[in-house]
Design an enzyme around this catalytic site. Sequence first.
Site, PDB file in Angstrom:
ATOM      1  N   HIS A  19     121.742  57.442 -76.650  1.00 30.12           N
ATOM      2  CA  HIS A  19     121.617  56.499 -75.230  1.00 30.12           C
ATOM      3  C   HIS A  19     121.436  57.274 -73.951  1.00 30.12           C
ATOM      4  O   HIS A  19     122.637  57.704 -73.634  1.00 30.12           O
ATOM      5  CB  HIS A  19     122.686  55.207 -75.310  1.00 30.12           C
ATOM      6  N   HIS A  67     120.196  46.798 -74.369  1.00 29.49           N
ATOM      7  CA  HIS A  67     121.466  46.743 -73.684  1.00 29.49           C
ATOM      8  C   HIS A  67     122.055  45.482 -73.699  1.00 29.49           C
ATOM      9  O   HIS A  67     121.282  44.389 -73.552  1.00 29.49           O
ATOM     10  CB  HIS A  67     121.236  47.186 -72.039  1.00 29.49           C
ATOM     11  N   GLU A  79     127.136  45.249 -71.688  1.00 30.24           N
ATOM     12  CA  GLU A  79     127.563  46.247 -70.597  1.00 30.24           C
ATOM     13  C   GLU A  79     128.373  45.442 -69.516  1.00 30.24           C
ATOM     14  O   GLU A  79     129.554  45.519 -69.357  1.00 30.24           O
ATOM     15  CB  GLU A  79     126.707  47.195 -70.136  1.00 30.24           C
ATOM     16  N   ASP A  87     124.064  57.932 -71.316  1.00 30.36           N
ATOM     17  CA  ASP A  87     123.306  57.068 -70.338  1.00 30.36           C
ATOM     18  C   ASP A  87     122.533  57.694 -69.232  1.00 30.36           C
ATOM     19  O   ASP A  87     121.548  57.714 -69.584  1.00 30.36           O
ATOM     20  CB  ASP A  87     124.469  56.176 -69.804  1.00 30.36           C
ATOM     21  N   ASP A  88     123.233  58.033 -68.156  1.00 34.43           N
ATOM     22  CA  ASP A  88     122.532  58.551 -66.988  1.00 34.43           C
ATOM     23  C   ASP A  88     123.340  59.785 -66.477  1.00 34.43           C
ATOM     24  O   ASP A  88     123.926  59.902 -65.343  1.00 34.43           O
ATOM     25  CB  ASP A  88     122.260  57.863 -65.914  1.00 34.43           C
TER      26      ASP A  88
HETATM   27  N1  HPA Z   1     122.162  50.003 -67.750  1.00 32.89           N
HETATM   28  C1  HPA Z   1     121.243  49.160 -67.775  1.00 32.89           C
HETATM   29  N2  HPA Z   1     119.819  49.731 -67.294  1.00 32.89           N
HETATM   30  C2  HPA Z   1     119.764  51.129 -67.142  1.00 32.89           C
HETATM   31  C3  HPA Z   1     121.158  51.918 -67.205  1.00 32.89           C
HETATM   32  C4  HPA Z   1     122.458  51.336 -67.657  1.00 32.89           C
HETATM   33  O1  HPA Z   1     123.322  51.948 -67.728  1.00 32.89           O
HETATM   34  N3  HPA Z   1     120.536  52.925 -67.074  1.00 32.89           N
HETATM   35  C5  HPA Z   1     119.217  52.851 -66.740  1.00 32.89           C
HETATM   36  N4  HPA Z   1     118.874  51.750 -66.776  1.00 32.89           N
HETATM   37 ZN    ZN Z   2     121.701  52.768 -70.529  1.00 31.62          ZN
END
Ligand code: HPA
Ligand code: ZN
Length: 338
Positions: A14, A194, A197, A275-276
């Site tokens: 991810h 996703h 979250e 993630d990022d």
């Molecule tokens: N959540 C949803 N969309 C996203 C995310 C995330 O953490 N990072 C990049 N796009």
């Molecule tokens: Zn993500």
Amino acid sequence: MYDFLNSMPKVELHVHLEGTLEPELMFELARRNGIELPFRSVDALKAAYQFEDLQAFLDLYYQGMAVLRSEQDFYDLTWSWLQRCKAQNVVHVEPFFDPQGHTARGIDIATVMAGILRALSDAESQLGISHKLILCFLRHLDEDSAMDILAQAEPWLDKLAAVGLDSSERGNPPGKFARVFARARDKGLLAVAHAGEEGPPDYISGALDLLRVDRIDHGVRAIECSELMQRLIDEQMPLTVCPLSNIRLRVFEQMADHNIVTMLEQGVRVTVNSDDPAYFGGYMTENFIALYEPLGVTAYQSLQLVVNSIEASFADDVRKAELRRQLQQFAQSHQQVL
Ligand code: HPA
Ligand code: ZN
């Protein structure tokens, strides 16, 4: 423990390629492309990385990716991330990319694909990192736009493993994308989304029932619904959890409150991911470290989390067997830590 966690072979399931854009590279690409960033310096940009919630992050994320214009830009982005993977012993990766975030700015999908695929292929031959690439639909846009990008991606279908669903979760339930996911599955692609979250547990059930996904990205809010938890355990449905992201985007107030260990102990197939990483303060090793310190995740549990990632990955059986062997060998040479 840092050395153990850094040298442990890891699998990343991810990560958004556009979320690996480090501030330094963002400035370099802006300069290369004659784009003015609304920040005076790398430090000023970094100081803006304080997010109230997912949307606050996404606003900056879309602004940041606007520096990506040429094939070489997409190559440089992907390659610099892959070098970090190498340094942290990440041996198999399944990154997302957001083509609609680029075509909306007039960048041809062919430019995006060429740069990303060339870097992934170089990583395979030069760094020994295998991959499966996942095309994500932006859920704040409509389903027709998702259909359109899937059609544009047709020439590269054999280079894609799966489709995914990301961007603003609240108010954009999975059912909105049922048709495009069905079409993607008809074309032989796997699916992830996703869910859970920021969105409620029914977005997770919806992703399972309406999108027929093979994995849930995040999914941490499943814990609010005991029936759903039992289903995830029974089906051994993988969750790609992103600890540092969850703290930075305030899904949990602090790491000590994170539920990944509870889920692991209950038998949910949870995995650790970044993630990022350029925005959230860490790549794979840092995410494992983040669990070790406040949550007391042991070396043995860290290995268990990697086993889950191997089993949850879209790698073929031969590669999965190789990954299991690598991990086993690592565990045997670190018996004293276990
Ligand atoms: N959540 C949803 N969309 C996203 C995310 C995330 O953490 N990072 C990049 N796009
Ligand atoms: Zn993500």
